[in-house]
Design a protein around this motif. Structure first.
Motif, PDB file in Angstrom:
ATOM      1  N   LYS A 300       0.822  -1.208   0.000  1.00 42.42           N
ATOM      2  CA  LYS A 300       0.000   0.000   0.000  1.00 42.42           C
ATOM      3  C   LYS A 300       0.861   1.266   0.000  1.00 42.42           C
ATOM      4  O   LYS A 300       0.575   2.222  -0.710  1.00 42.42           O
ATOM      5  N   PHE A 301       1.908   1.263   0.817  1.00 43.81           N
ATOM      6  CA  PHE A 301       2.795   2.428   0.853  1.00 43.81           C
ATOM      7  C   PHE A 301       3.491   2.629  -0.495  1.00 43.81           C
ATOM      8  O   PHE A 301       3.618   3.760  -0.972  1.00 43.81           O
ATOM      9  N   ALA A 302       3.964   1.547  -1.089  1.00 43.26           N
ATOM     10  CA  ALA A 302       4.633   1.662  -2.387  1.00 43.26           C
ATOM     11  C   ALA A 302       3.664   2.169  -3.453  1.00 43.26           C
ATOM     12  O   ALA A 302       4.027   2.987  -4.304  1.00 43.26           O
ATOM     13  N   GLU A 303       2.419   1.716  -3.389  1.00 50.42           N
ATOM     14  CA  GLU A 303       1.423   2.179  -4.367  1.00 50.42           C
ATOM     15  C   GLU A 303       1.177   3.682  -4.247  1.00 50.42           C
ATOM     16  O   GLU A 303       0.912   4.349  -5.251  1.00 50.42           O
ATOM     17  N   GLN A 304       1.271   4.205  -3.024  1.00 48.46           N
ATOM     18  CA  GLN A 304       1.053   5.645  -2.841  1.00 48.46           C
ATOM     19  C   GLN A 304       2.129   6.461  -3.547  1.00 48.46           C
ATOM     20  O   GLN A 304       1.872   7.584  -3.977  1.00 48.46           O
ATOM     21  N   ASN A 307       1.754   5.299  -7.549  1.00 49.34           N
ATOM     22  CA  ASN A 307       0.471   5.730  -8.107  1.00 49.34           C
ATOM     23  C   ASN A 307      -0.051   4.724  -9.133  1.00 49.34           C
ATOM     24  O   ASN A 307      -0.623   5.097 -10.162  1.00 49.34           O
ATOM     25  N   ARG A 308       0.170   3.468  -8.848  1.00 47.08           N
ATOM     26  CA  ARG A 308      -0.308   2.400  -9.724  1.00 47.08           C
ATOM     27  C   ARG A 308      -0.514   1.133  -8.906  1.00 47.08           C
ATOM     28  O   ARG A 308       0.004   0.995  -7.800  1.00 47.08           O
ATOM     29  N   ASP A 309      -1.275   0.207  -9.441  1.00 45.55           N
ATOM     30  CA  ASP A 309      -1.559  -1.064  -8.777  1.00 45.55           C
ATOM     31  C   ASP A 309      -0.297  -1.922  -8.732  1.00 45.55           C
ATOM     32  O   ASP A 309       0.276  -2.263  -9.763  1.00 45.55           O
ATOM     33  N   LEU A 310       0.133  -2.268  -7.501  1.00 50.46           N
ATOM     34  CA  LEU A 310       1.328  -3.113  -7.332  1.00 50.46           C
ATOM     35  C   LEU A 310       0.980  -4.430  -6.638  1.00 50.46           C
ATOM     36  O   LEU A 310       1.849  -5.092  -6.070  1.00 50.46           O
ATOM     37  N   SER A 311      -0.316  -4.808  -6.683  1.00 48.38           N
ATOM     38  CA  SER A 311      -0.750  -6.009  -5.960  1.00 48.38           C
ATOM     39  C   SER A 311      -0.101  -7.281  -6.477  1.00 48.38           C
ATOM     40  O   SER A 311      -0.054  -8.289  -5.768  1.00 48.38           O
ATOM     41  N   GLY A 312       0.409  -7.266  -7.693  1.00 50.82           N
ATOM     42  CA  GLY A 312       1.067  -8.447  -8.244  1.00 50.82           C
ATOM     43  C   GLY A 312       2.513  -8.600  -7.817  1.00 50.82           C
ATOM     44  O   GLY A 312       3.161  -9.600  -8.149  1.00 50.82           O
ATOM     45  N   PRO A 320       9.540  -2.220  -7.565  1.00 53.49           N
ATOM     46  CA  PRO A 320       9.140  -2.262  -8.986  1.00 53.49           C
ATOM     47  C   PRO A 320      10.192  -1.634  -9.883  1.00 53.49           C
ATOM     48  O   PRO A 320      10.818  -0.624  -9.523  1.00 53.49           O
ATOM     49  N   ASP A 321      10.381  -2.233 -11.052  1.00 55.26           N
ATOM     50  CA  ASP A 321      11.359  -1.688 -11.988  1.00 55.26           C
ATOM     51  C   ASP A 321      10.723  -0.671 -12.935  1.00 55.26           C
ATOM     52  O   ASP A 321      11.416  -0.046 -13.739  1.00 55.26           O
ATOM     53  N   VAL A 322       9.405  -0.490 -12.832  1.00 51.79           N
ATOM     54  CA  VAL A 322       8.736   0.542 -13.622  1.00 51.79           C
ATOM     55  C   VAL A 322       8.739   1.841 -12.822  1.00 51.79           C
ATOM     56  O   VAL A 322       8.876   1.836 -11.596  1.00 51.79           O
ATOM     57  N   ASP A 323       8.569   2.962 -13.522  1.00 53.07           N
ATOM     58  CA  ASP A 323       8.563   4.254 -12.841  1.00 53.07           C
ATOM     59  C   ASP A 323       7.164   4.605 -12.341  1.00 53.07           C
ATOM     60  O   ASP A 323       6.161   4.113 -12.869  1.00 53.07           O
ATOM     61  N   PRO A 324       7.070   5.480 -11.325  1.00 53.73           N
ATOM     62  CA  PRO A 324       5.761   5.951 -10.859  1.00 53.73           C
ATOM     63  C   PRO A 324       5.013   6.698 -11.952  1.00 53.73           C
ATOM     64  O   PRO A 324       5.621   7.282 -12.855  1.00 53.73           O
ATOM     65  N   ASP A 343       8.251  14.976  -6.583  1.00 53.21           N
ATOM     66  CA  ASP A 343       8.974  14.359  -7.692  1.00 53.21           C
ATOM     67  C   ASP A 343       9.045  12.858  -7.425  1.00 53.21           C
ATOM     68  O   ASP A 343      10.058  12.340  -6.944  1.00 53.21           O
ATOM     69  N   PRO A 344       7.961  12.127  -7.698  1.00 51.79           N
ATOM     70  CA  PRO A 344       7.913  10.705  -7.337  1.00 51.79           C
ATOM     71  C   PRO A 344       8.975   9.861  -8.020  1.00 51.79           C
ATOM     72  O   PRO A 344       9.455   8.882  -7.441  1.00 51.79           O
ATOM     73  N   ILE A 345       9.365  10.216  -9.231  1.00 51.01           N
ATOM     74  CA  ILE A 345      10.402   9.429  -9.921  1.00 51.01           C
ATOM     75  C   ILE A 345      11.732   9.560  -9.190  1.00 51.01           C
ATOM     76  O   ILE A 345      12.453   8.575  -8.990  1.00 51.01           O
ATOM     77  N   ALA A 346      12.061  10.781  -8.744  1.00 48.89           N
ATOM     78  CA  ALA A 346      13.307  10.982  -7.997  1.00 48.89           C
ATOM     79  C   ALA A 346      13.272  10.206  -6.680  1.00 48.89           C
ATOM     80  O   ALA A 346      14.276   9.595  -6.282  1.00 48.89           O
ATOM     81  N   VAL A 347      12.119  10.216  -5.996  1.00 51.35           N
ATOM     82  CA  VAL A 347      12.009   9.484  -4.733  1.00 51.35           C
ATOM     83  C   VAL A 347      12.147   7.985  -4.978  1.00 51.35           C
ATOM     84  O   VAL A 347      12.828   7.278  -4.226  1.00 51.35           O
ATOM     85  N   ALA A 348      11.512   7.486  -6.038  1.00 49.86           N
ATOM     86  CA  ALA A 348      11.622   6.053  -6.363  1.00 49.86           C
ATOM     87  C   ALA A 348      13.074   5.668  -6.619  1.00 49.86           C
ATOM     88  O   ALA A 348      13.534   4.593  -6.196  1.00 49.86           O
TER      89      ALA A 348
END
Length: 445
Positions: A300-304, A307-312, A320-324, A343-348
């Motif tokens: 849930k925290f990672a999804e925040q 900003n995408r479904d990470l249930s898988g 995740p290797d994909v960007d926010p 800047d979610p990409i920078a945080v990721a």
């Protein structure tokens, strides 16, 4: 001059610091839980009990999730009930200025101040999101940029209502059954951009004059609002360096409003884990953090952020290797986490670097980067840490947030408080009867 430490107790509700699944955890809605925490705080001579407010259950992916499943009962109802089972403890609560009206809120707080003999406090907050607004007639009409302008006028209007009574206007003539005195008692007229109201306020001057005003904004506008209007400000800056910077900043803004340094009390929120020794406390803290961030919670925290479904994804696997997805949150409703990550990409990428450096799984990264205990150690260690921060002007005290409800404050009250009292930095008995007196503030005129 040695400062006195201020302490308050936060009833946490269900959130990311609360371990509701622990066998020691109790109800978050039964009155007995509120009574237990409040009476523990009063036994320890705390300044006040604080109740947060949630106006809508938070959702993620369209579903209510475990960190907010029970919500919170009405603030005024709980505080009024607690007034009957406590004697000196301040009773403070969060009430929103966006979805309420000044007359209604002023009347409720003036009533609470009377019922509690002068122990009421109001944490003034704003709300910007349409998701919460859907529960109210006006919906999400208020743009984020306007929320503080409404809050300022809301608070000033409420103050006009509180001040519409001097306190001695009414004299009853029992023989005639007529109330005599100043015919202007309670009369008010306010015209402004947000409110246009007039009438007669029907609750006479309360014991404190006005309730203690608390504020929690950390933005520049929020700090300015607190410096102009608040008696106390919550802070998220609980370390020495960050605390001193925040303390100096907000205290430095007071003079322009004709206020003294001691007319604003700075109180960071703080969590804690106690142990027989410092090492024992560290071990307990690690267990608590694992309880606070389950695998499901890590997702849930990672999804925040993403900003995408990470249930898988596997929470015990890599990030995740994909960007926010950048933009308006489509995942998390009722939380500001995504919005706060500008800047979610920078945080990721920062999280990925941390994971690579320490060989951490997704869950371990979330444990590392989300909130952790401010104070970890034996009672002696924690007492020393608290006093050091207060004397160094990193705060005036702390609002303690236990991770177990309702008994999470018991050990602190029995072990840390006596050590602060031995140092002479915390009261052994209440010297006053009102919350303003507990906080070293004068009657509000």
């Amino acid at each position: 001059m040695t400062k006195q430490v201020h302490l308050a107790a936060h009833f946490p509700g269900v959130n990311n610091t609360t371990v509701w699944s622990d066998p020691a955890g109790g109800s978050h809605i039964e009155f007995s839980s509120f009574v237990h925490l409040a009476q523990t705080a009063e036994r320890a001579k705390f300044d006040f009990f604080f109740l947060a407010e949630g106006l809508r259950l938070r959702e993620q992916g369209g579903q209510i999730y475990d960190l907010d499943v029970v919500g919170r009962p009405d603030t005024f109802t709980v505080l009024a009930a607690l007034a009957a089972v406590t004697d000196r403890l301040g009773l403070t609560g969060t009430i929103n200025s966006t979805f309420n009206e000044p007359y209604e809120v002023a009347r409720q707080f003036a009533s609470l101040d009377h019922l509690s003999a002068g122990r009421a406090g109001w944490n003034v907050v704003t709300s910007w999101d349409a998701f919460t607004g859907e529960n109210f007639r006006r919906g999400g009409f208020l743009p984020e940029s306007a929320r503080y302008s409404r809050a300022r006028e809301f608070l000033s209007t409420a103050a006009e209502l509180f001040d519409s009574w001097r306190g001695d206007e009414i004299v009853a003539d029992k023989s005639s059954g007529v109330f005599l005195g100043n015919p202007a008692a309670g009369a008010f007229r306010h015209r402004g951009e947000q409110f246009d109201i007039s009438g007669r306020f029907n609750v006479p001057r309360s014991p404190q004059g006005r309730p203690v005003i608390l504020q929690a904004g950390d933005s520049d506008e929020g700090r300015e609002f607190a410096a102009a209007t608040a008696d106390a400000i919550f802070s998220r800056h609980g370390t020495l360096e960050a605390g001193q910077a925040f303390y100096a900043d907000v205290k430095g803004r007071l003079a322009k409003y004709g206020r003294r340094h001691d007319q604003l009390v700075v109180l960071p929120a703080a969590t804690f884990v106690l142990g027989d020794t410092d090492a024992d406390a560290q071990e307990k803290a690690a267990v608590v953090r694992r309880q606070q961030v389950s695998g499901a919670t890590a997702i849930k925290f990672a999804e925040q952020l993403w900003n995408r479904d990470l249930s898988g994804y596997d929470p015990d696997g890599p990030l995740p290797d994909v960007d926010p997805i950048v933009g308006e949150s489509t995942i998390s409703k009722g939380r500001a986490s995504v919005r706060m990550n500008r800047d979610p990409i920078a945080v990721a990428n920062q999280w990925r670097a941390l994971a690579a450096e320490k060989n951490l799984s997704m869950r371990e990264v979330i444990i590392e980067v989300t909130g952790r205990q401010n104070f970890i150690g034996s009672a002696a260690t924690i007492a020393e840490q608290i006093n050091t921060l207060v004397q160094a002007d990193a705060s005036d005290g702390f609002i303690l947030v236990p991770h177990i409800t309702p008994g999470g404050l018991d050990e602190f009250a029995d072990t840390v408080v006596p050590l602060l009292q031995e140092r002479g930095v915390f009261r052994t008995e209440y010297e006053g009867t009102t919350l303003r007196e507990h906080l070293g503030l004068g009657f509000s005129r």
